[in-house]
Design a protein around this motif. Structure first.
Motif, PDB file in Angstrom:
ATOM      1  N   UNK A 270     -29.494 -36.613  51.495  1.00 28.12           N
ATOM      2  CA  UNK A 270     -29.523 -36.448  50.043  1.00 28.12           C
ATOM      3  C   UNK A 270     -29.241 -37.781  49.337  1.00 28.12           C
ATOM      4  N   UNK A 271     -28.390 -38.598  49.914  1.00 28.18           N
ATOM      5  CA  UNK A 271     -28.078 -39.910  49.350  1.00 28.18           C
ATOM      6  C   UNK A 271     -29.291 -40.823  49.459  1.00 28.18           C
ATOM      7  N   UNK A 272     -29.915 -40.832  50.627  1.00 23.75           N
ATOM      8  CA  UNK A 272     -31.094 -41.684  50.821  1.00 23.75           C
ATOM      9  C   UNK A 272     -32.245 -41.243  49.931  1.00 23.75           C
ATOM     10  N   UNK A 273     -32.403 -39.940  49.732  1.00 24.80           N
ATOM     11  CA  UNK A 273     -33.452 -39.427  48.856  1.00 24.80           C
ATOM     12  C   UNK A 273     -33.189 -39.841  47.405  1.00 24.80           C
ATOM     13  N   UNK A 274     -31.946 -39.785  46.979  1.00 28.68           N
ATOM     14  CA  UNK A 274     -31.607 -40.193  45.608  1.00 28.68           C
ATOM     15  C   UNK A 274     -31.906 -41.676  45.384  1.00 28.68           C
ATOM     16  N   UNK A 275     -31.537 -42.506  46.338  1.00 34.06           N
ATOM     17  CA  UNK A 275     -31.792 -43.943  46.229  1.00 34.06           C
ATOM     18  C   UNK A 275     -33.305 -44.198  46.231  1.00 34.06           C
ATOM     19  N   UNK A 276     -34.025 -43.540  47.139  1.00 36.17           N
ATOM     20  CA  UNK A 276     -35.477 -43.717  47.222  1.00 36.17           C
ATOM     21  C   UNK A 276     -36.163 -43.285  45.931  1.00 36.17           C
ATOM     22  N   UNK A 277     -35.692 -42.217  45.335  1.00 37.44           N
ATOM     23  CA  UNK A 277     -36.272 -41.730  44.085  1.00 37.44           C
ATOM     24  C   UNK A 277     -36.084 -42.754  42.967  1.00 37.44           C
ATOM     25  N   UNK A 278     -34.883 -43.286  42.857  1.00 39.03           N
ATOM     26  CA  UNK A 278     -34.624 -44.317  41.840  1.00 39.03           C
ATOM     27  C   UNK A 278     -35.468 -45.558  42.105  1.00 39.03           C
ATOM     28  N   UNK A 279     -35.609 -45.936  43.380  1.00 34.91           N
ATOM     29  CA  UNK A 279     -36.418 -47.101  43.731  1.00 34.91           C
ATOM     30  C   UNK A 279     -37.886 -46.882  43.368  1.00 34.91           C
ATOM     31  N   UNK A 280     -38.397 -45.694  43.666  1.00 37.21           N
ATOM     32  CA  UNK A 280     -39.796 -45.402  43.323  1.00 37.21           C
ATOM     33  C   UNK A 280     -40.019 -45.470  41.820  1.00 37.21           C
TER      34      UNK A 280
END
Length: 81
Positions: free
Chosen positions: A54-64
């Motif tokens: 969930x943490x990696x998905x949140x970071x990836x979403x912000x990066x995208x």
């Protein structure tokens, strides 16, 4: 940066919030490009340190989202003719 506990994604989430909240420099990269690079580095560290999904998905979403903003600033280039 702070050491991260692989069992606890709060450190990465705090860092994500801090990155998003800080004033971004405008030279030599645009604000959005700088933000994209910071988030990409954070995402790589989170993956390397086995942060929760969930943490990696949140970071990836912000990066995208920051990547979309960075690319939207440049007009498309006509190739060829």
């Amino acid at each position: 940066m702070n050491e991260q506990n692989p069992q606890d994604g709060r450190g990465f989430m705090r860092e994500l919030v801090a990155i998003l909240a800080e004033e971004q420099p405008t030279f030599p990269l645009t604000e959005q490009e700088y933000l994209f690079q910071r988030l990409l580095e954070l995402e790589k560290r989170a993956a390397a340190e086995s942060a929760d999904d969930v943490v990696r998905v949140a970071i990836a979403s912000a990066r995208r989202m920051s990547g979309v903003a960075a690319t939207a600033l440049r007009p498309p280039q006509v190739r060829g003719h």
